[in-house]
Design a protein around this motif. Structure first.
Motif, PDB file in Angstrom:
ATOM      1  N   UNK A  64       0.837  -1.202   0.000  1.00 56.55           N
ATOM      2  CA  UNK A  64       0.000   0.000   0.000  1.00 56.55           C
ATOM      3  C   UNK A  64       0.870   1.251   0.000  1.00 56.55           C
ATOM      4  N   UNK A  65       1.805   1.331   0.949  1.00 58.25           N
ATOM      5  CA  UNK A  65       2.635   2.526   1.072  1.00 58.25           C
ATOM      6  C   UNK A  65       3.613   2.665  -0.108  1.00 58.25           C
ATOM      7  N   UNK A  66       4.105   1.536  -0.602  1.00 56.40           N
ATOM      8  CA  UNK A  66       5.039   1.586  -1.720  1.00 56.40           C
ATOM      9  C   UNK A  66       4.358   2.079  -2.995  1.00 56.40           C
ATOM     10  N   UNK A  67       3.188   1.535  -3.290  1.00 58.55           N
ATOM     11  CA  UNK A  67       2.504   1.946  -4.522  1.00 58.55           C
ATOM     12  C   UNK A  67       1.965   3.371  -4.410  1.00 58.55           C
ATOM     13  N   UNK A  68       1.561   3.763  -3.213  1.00 51.30           N
ATOM     14  CA  UNK A  68       1.147   5.153  -3.021  1.00 51.30           C
ATOM     15  C   UNK A  68       2.313   6.089  -3.331  1.00 51.30           C
ATOM     16  N   UNK A  69       3.507   5.742  -2.827  1.00 51.51           N
ATOM     17  CA  UNK A  69       4.687   6.567  -3.070  1.00 51.51           C
ATOM     18  C   UNK A  69       5.052   6.597  -4.548  1.00 51.51           C
ATOM     19  N   UNK A  70       4.862   5.480  -5.237  1.00 49.19           N
ATOM     20  CA  UNK A  70       5.161   5.438  -6.671  1.00 49.19           C
ATOM     21  C   UNK A  70       4.203   6.352  -7.447  1.00 49.19           C
ATOM     22  N   UNK A  71       2.943   6.376  -7.030  1.00 48.39           N
ATOM     23  CA  UNK A  71       1.998   7.308  -7.642  1.00 48.39           C
ATOM     24  C   UNK A  71       2.378   8.748  -7.351  1.00 48.39           C
ATOM     25  N   UNK A  72       2.799   9.009  -6.102  1.00 46.08           N
ATOM     26  CA  UNK A  72       3.241  10.361  -5.736  1.00 46.08           C
ATOM     27  C   UNK A  72       4.436  10.784  -6.597  1.00 46.08           C
ATOM     28  N   UNK A  73       5.339   9.859  -6.848  1.00 52.39           N
ATOM     29  CA  UNK A  73       6.523  10.174  -7.662  1.00 52.39           C
ATOM     30  C   UNK A  73       6.115  10.561  -9.076  1.00 52.39           C
ATOM     31  N   UNK A  74       5.138   9.846  -9.621  1.00 52.57           N
ATOM     32  CA  UNK A  74       4.671  10.183 -10.971  1.00 52.57           C
ATOM     33  C   UNK A  74       4.084  11.591 -11.009  1.00 52.57           C
ATOM     34  N   UNK A  75       3.367  11.954  -9.961  1.00 49.64           N
ATOM     35  CA  UNK A  75       2.785  13.294  -9.883  1.00 49.64           C
ATOM     36  C   UNK A  75       3.877  14.348  -9.728  1.00 49.64           C
ATOM     37  N   UNK A  76       4.804  14.103  -8.783  1.00 48.63           N
ATOM     38  CA  UNK A  76       5.833  15.092  -8.469  1.00 48.63           C
ATOM     39  C   UNK A  76       6.826  15.297  -9.607  1.00 48.63           C
ATOM     40  N   UNK A  77       6.974  14.332 -10.481  1.00 47.55           N
ATOM     41  CA  UNK A  77       7.922  14.458 -11.596  1.00 47.55           C
ATOM     42  C   UNK A  77       7.273  15.047 -12.838  1.00 47.55           C
ATOM     43  N   UNK A  78       6.009  15.449 -12.718  1.00 47.02           N
ATOM     44  CA  UNK A  78       5.281  15.979 -13.873  1.00 47.02           C
ATOM     45  C   UNK A  78       5.495  17.485 -14.007  1.00 47.02           C
ATOM     46  N   UNK A  79       4.989  18.029 -15.098  1.00 47.00           N
ATOM     47  CA  UNK A  79       5.054  19.478 -15.342  1.00 47.00           C
ATOM     48  C   UNK A  79       3.798  20.191 -14.844  1.00 47.00           C
ATOM     49  N   UNK A  80       2.927  19.466 -14.151  1.00 47.78           N
ATOM     50  CA  UNK A  80       1.656  20.024 -13.690  1.00 47.78           C
ATOM     51  C   UNK A  80       1.849  20.900 -12.453  1.00 47.78           C
ATOM     52  N   UNK A  81       0.828  21.686 -12.155  1.00 44.21           N
ATOM     53  CA  UNK A  81       0.760  22.399 -10.873  1.00 44.21           C
ATOM     54  C   UNK A  81       0.201  21.403  -9.849  1.00 44.21           C
ATOM     55  N   UNK A  82       1.101  20.695  -9.203  1.00 37.34           N
ATOM     56  CA  UNK A  82       0.669  19.579  -8.365  1.00 37.34           C
ATOM     57  C   UNK A  82       0.815  19.891  -6.883  1.00 37.34           C
ATOM     58  N   UNK A  83      -0.020  19.217  -6.094  1.00 35.23           N
ATOM     59  CA  UNK A  83       0.066  19.234  -4.637  1.00 35.23           C
ATOM     60  C   UNK A  83      -0.201  17.824  -4.152  1.00 35.23           C
ATOM     61  N   UNK A  84       0.624  17.347  -3.238  1.00 33.07           N
ATOM     62  CA  UNK A  84       0.416  16.020  -2.653  1.00 33.07           C
ATOM     63  C   UNK A  84       0.089  16.204  -1.170  1.00 33.07           C
ATOM     64  N   UNK A  85      -1.057  15.698  -0.771  1.00 33.21           N
ATOM     65  CA  UNK A  85      -1.507  15.783   0.620  1.00 33.21           C
ATOM     66  C   UNK A  85      -1.452  14.390   1.235  1.00 33.21           C
ATOM     67  N   UNK A  86      -0.883  14.310   2.425  1.00 33.39           N
ATOM     68  CA  UNK A  86      -0.759  13.021   3.103  1.00 33.39           C
ATOM     69  C   UNK A  86      -1.460  13.069   4.455  1.00 33.39           C
ATOM     70  N   UNK A  87      -2.755  12.735   4.487  1.00 33.78           N
ATOM     71  CA  UNK A  87      -3.493  12.779   5.750  1.00 33.78           C
ATOM     72  C   UNK A  87      -3.145  11.614   6.666  1.00 33.78           C
ATOM     73  N   UNK A  88      -3.293  11.860   7.977  1.00 37.25           N
ATOM     74  CA  UNK A  88      -3.149  10.791   8.959  1.00 37.25           C
ATOM     75  C   UNK A  88      -4.424   9.962   9.006  1.00 37.25           C
ATOM     76  N   UNK A  89      -4.829   9.545  10.191  1.00 32.66           N
ATOM     77  CA  UNK A  89      -6.055   8.762  10.346  1.00 32.66           C
ATOM     78  C   UNK A  89      -7.246   9.703  10.203  1.00 32.66           C
ATOM     79  N   UNK A  90      -7.973   9.570   9.099  1.00 37.93           N
ATOM     80  CA  UNK A  90      -9.040  10.519   8.768  1.00 37.93           C
ATOM     81  C   UNK A  90     -10.319  10.173   9.527  1.00 37.93           C
ATOM     82  N   UNK A  91     -10.869  11.173  10.221  1.00 32.41           N
ATOM     83  CA  UNK A  91     -12.114  11.012  10.965  1.00 32.41           C
ATOM     84  C   UNK A  91     -13.205  11.795  10.262  1.00 32.41           C
ATOM     85  N   UNK A  92     -14.331  11.137   9.989  1.00 27.53           N
ATOM     86  CA  UNK A  92     -15.423  11.762   9.257  1.00 27.53           C
ATOM     87  C   UNK A  92     -16.751  11.313   9.857  1.00 27.53           C
TER      88      UNK A  92
END
Length: 431
Positions: free
Chosen positions: A124-152
């Motif tokens: 889970x954490x490895x593939x999430x990071x791989x997706x983040x890498x694809x986003x961060x290496x792009x030319x887009x105006x990107x933001x990556x948010x990493x929430x903790x334990x989400x309460x809703x």
């Protein structure tokens, strides 16, 4: 702007979608099954699509027509019949990024997870990071948010498990009760997304979304218990091996289509704790993320919350009891086929018909007993149980009405069993 929210009916995605509608954007939500989402959020346009099948830029291009920003709030905990982590978290995200660059979508907000790490042995954490890498290496105006334990306000998965454990009678069981946890309100996550989409957040940032103070898991459970309005109870630390065993069982249920939050991936993640750096978001927002006490106070618990918490723990027991009861009933019918057929023969049925009826009934009992623990078949199996039970009761009334007065209650006991099936139907839905 026109904004596409992936996973738009999930725990985080729904809150994000609602907030962006309030901000005045035109929303498009994407997910595998959007019928319920259309009812809850009719103000958005909905697209039924499976991200794990959108693995090329060409697959995404038609879905991005007119879109100016994308929020990726989709994800899965562990591989299973419906979930493929590498496809959802990495390959699909990489294809999305390429498609955004090609068609001119400039802004992308990636909702990742605390603990995302390219070197993690947790898929889970490895593939999430791989997706983040694809986003961060792009030319887009990107933001990556990493929430903790989400309460809703809504609850399923891990947050449902927290409520259920907190509602346990007499004491609160907790595996890895000492592990540090930092929560975050789903409203704070939606606020961060709102700022990123609206251009009110400098792009090119990876931001943890967590409350200031970490607390042990046991303390989190006690906060939930107090929120539910239940009497104080001690936290009892459950040996880690019990958690791992539960995770293995949940993994097996995952193969049958059940999406339990107790799976081994979640246990492994909990062992490391759920913590991040709260300071960057506090500086950006002018205040830290909301603490757990304030998050819970903002969504007061009523009686339905206590019902849900207690029934959530009972749900697997209900389905296990039904499965064992029906399978055992069918096996007994096969083993004692002669005795069962003799009862029908004594009521005037031909021997051949009596044996066929016993055999058919026994096989039907075994089939529905096995089918009820297979998630895609569960509803049909429960409906079949109702039909078979009513048929049994009607036949018994017609052929041997005196069995209703049997001292051992052989027929009468079918009525509470029928009620249990109705309870199972009522609590079958997961989202």
């Amino acid at each position: 702007m026109k904004v596409l929210v992936l996973g738009g009916y999930g725990l985080i995605g729904e809150a994000v979608l609602g907030r962006l509608i309030e901000d005045g954007h035109d929303l498009v939500g994407l997910g595998r099954d959007v019928r319920e989402a259309q009812r809850r959020k009719p103000g958005a346009e909905w697209i039924a699509a499976d991200m794990s099948r959108l693995l090329a830029a060409a697959d995404w291009a038609p879905l991005l027509a007119g879109v100016e920003a994308v929020v990726n709030a989709a994800g899965a905990l562990q591989d299973g019949p419906r979930d493929h982590l590498d496809a959802i978290h990495r390959r699909s995200v990489a294809a999305l990024v390429t498609a955004c660059e090609q068609v001119g979508v400039h802004r992308l907000v990636q909702v990742s997870a605390i603990g995302a790490d390219l070197d993690s042995d947790n898929a889970f954490f490895r593939t999430k990071a791989e997706g983040d890498r694809a986003v961060a290496s792009s030319s887009l105006e990107w933001t990556i948010l990493r929430p903790g334990l989400v309460i809703a306000p809504g609850a399923y998965g891990g947050t449902a498990l927290l409520r259920a454990l907190a509602a346990f009678p007499w004491f609160v069981p907790a595996v890895l009760a000492d592990r540090p946890i930092q929560t975050v309100s789903v409203a704070d996550v939606a606020e961060a997304v709102s700022r990123a989409v609206g251009g009110r957040l400098a792009h090119g940032q990876i931001i943890d979304l967590v409350e200031e103070r970490a607390r042990p898991l046991g303390a989190v459970l006690l906060e939930f218990r107090a929120w539910l309005g239940l009497p104080k109870a001690p936290v009892v630390a459950v040996p880690a091996i019990v958690g791992r065993l539960a995770g293995s069982i949940a993994d097996g249920l995952g193969l049958l289509g059940w999406r339990s939050p107790l799976r081994s991936a979640a246990i492994a993640a909990l062992e490391k704790g759920v913590t991040g750096n709260s300071e960057p978001w506090a500086e950006i927002n002018g205040r830290p993320a909301q603490a757990l006490e304030a998050t819970l106070a903002a969504m007061p618990a009523h009686v339905q919350e206590r019902w849900f918490a207690r029934l959530w723990l009972l749900k697997p027991i209900v389905f296990a009891v039904l499965s064992v009861f029906w399978i055992f009933s069918g096996i007994v019918g096969l083993v004692r086929q002669d005795a069962a057929a003799d009862i029908l023969i004594s009521r005037g049925l031909p021997a051949t018909l009596a044996f066929v009826m016993v055999l058919a009934g026994s096989i039907a009992d075994i089939v529905v007993g096995a089918a009820v623990v297979v998630r895609p078949l569960a509803r049909s199996a429960l409906m079949a149980m109702i039909a078979i039970t009513l048929l049994y009761l009607a036949a018994a009334t017609a052929l041997a009405p005196n069995l209703w007065l049997d001292p051992l209650g052989a027929i009468v006991k079918a009525v509470p069993m029928l009620c249990l099936v109705l309870v199972a139907l009522a609590i079958l839905e997961e989202r």
